[in-house]
Scaffold this motif. Sequence first.
Motif, mmCIF file in Angstrom:
data_model
loop_
_atom_site.group_PDB
_atom_site.id
_atom_site.type_symbol
_atom_site.label_atom_id
_atom_site.label_comp_id
_atom_site.label_asym_id
_atom_site.label_seq_id
_atom_site.Cartn_x
_atom_site.Cartn_y
_atom_site.Cartn_z
ATOM 1 N N UNK A 189 0.863 -1.118 -0.124
ATOM 2 C CA UNK A 189 -0.023 0.014 -0.118
ATOM 3 C C UNK A 189 0.957 1.268 0.154
ATOM 4 N N UNK A 190 1.884 1.239 0.844
ATOM 5 C CA UNK A 190 2.703 2.389 0.746
ATOM 6 C C UNK A 190 4.226 1.944 1.538
ATOM 7 N N UNK A 191 5.138 2.627 0.896
ATOM 8 C CA UNK A 191 6.366 2.023 1.390
ATOM 9 C C UNK A 191 6.998 0.575 1.001
ATOM 10 N N UNK A 192 8.349 0.139 1.770
ATOM 11 C CA UNK A 192 8.570 -0.973 1.422
ATOM 12 C C UNK A 192 9.484 -1.323 0.215
ATOM 13 N N UNK A 247 21.908 -2.379 0.137
ATOM 14 C CA UNK A 247 20.704 -2.174 -0.281
ATOM 15 C C UNK A 247 19.940 -1.987 1.118
ATOM 16 N N UNK A 248 18.670 -1.234 0.939
ATOM 17 C CA UNK A 248 17.939 -1.139 2.256
ATOM 18 C C UNK A 248 16.458 -1.500 1.799
ATOM 19 N N UNK A 249 16.050 -2.437 2.749
ATOM 20 C CA UNK A 249 14.660 -2.735 2.693
ATOM 21 C C UNK A 249 13.873 -1.693 3.474
ATOM 22 N N UNK A 250 13.384 -0.887 2.850
ATOM 23 C CA UNK A 250 12.632 0.392 3.561
ATOM 24 C C UNK A 250 11.311 0.095 4.122
ATOM 25 N N UNK A 251 11.246 1.011 4.921
ATOM 26 C CA UNK A 251 9.816 0.578 5.924
ATOM 27 C C UNK A 251 8.663 0.802 5.325
#
Length: 210
Positions: free
Chosen positions: A148-151, A187-191
Amino acid sequence: MTGPGESSAEHLLSFPNMQRVPSPRLELYQYRNFLDAASCDALVERIEAQHRPSTIADDNGDDLFRTSSTCDLDASDPIVAGLDRLLGHISGIHPAHGEPLQGQRYDVGQEFKPHTDYFEPNGTDYQIHCAVPGQRTWTFMIYLNDVEAGGATRFKWLDKTVQPERGKLLIWNNRRPDGMVNPASLHHGMKVRAGRKYVITRWYRERPWG
Ligand SMILES: O=C(O)CCC(=O)C(=O)O
Ligand SMILES: [Fe+2]
């Protein structure tokens, strides 16, 4: 020429839907709609049914470094076995070089902070993790849902952010052409900001897993 446990640009780009993400620093590819919706949903169900807090290999003292949950997928499950075969076909790497397939689940606020998938060659735990199977070579990661948002997955050194998209396969080489580990694979698995994020991760090794 590629060694055992390694994929190659030539092999990957032989698939018409494979796209190379342009960068002189990292071999990075994406393949949209790699996995069909039914398989993605089935794998999400497996992850929901069984998961544990995710861990990291070299403890860095930050308890919030990787806050997701991990599912150890059952290799005898037909869906998992099918995906294993498919990844073998796409990667050109013998399945014996693959670590067991894992699912990862991120709830709102969860992330995997910037890291590399290879083991630090001079790190204290290198021998423990790499003595038998060798270094991690390539990462194959599949997004199982639209978040839905982010990630997103952010590659800071490339200034490239990859959005999660159901069925999309993301691939990168953790090493440079000369065989040394590639720091540009950071790499960053973002919030996740809304909804949940589910991915499958497959790490390949230089030698058979065991
Ligand atoms: O969830 C992501 O976007 C990245 C996951 C990851 O980097 C990993 O599992 O090693
Ligand atoms: Fe990673």
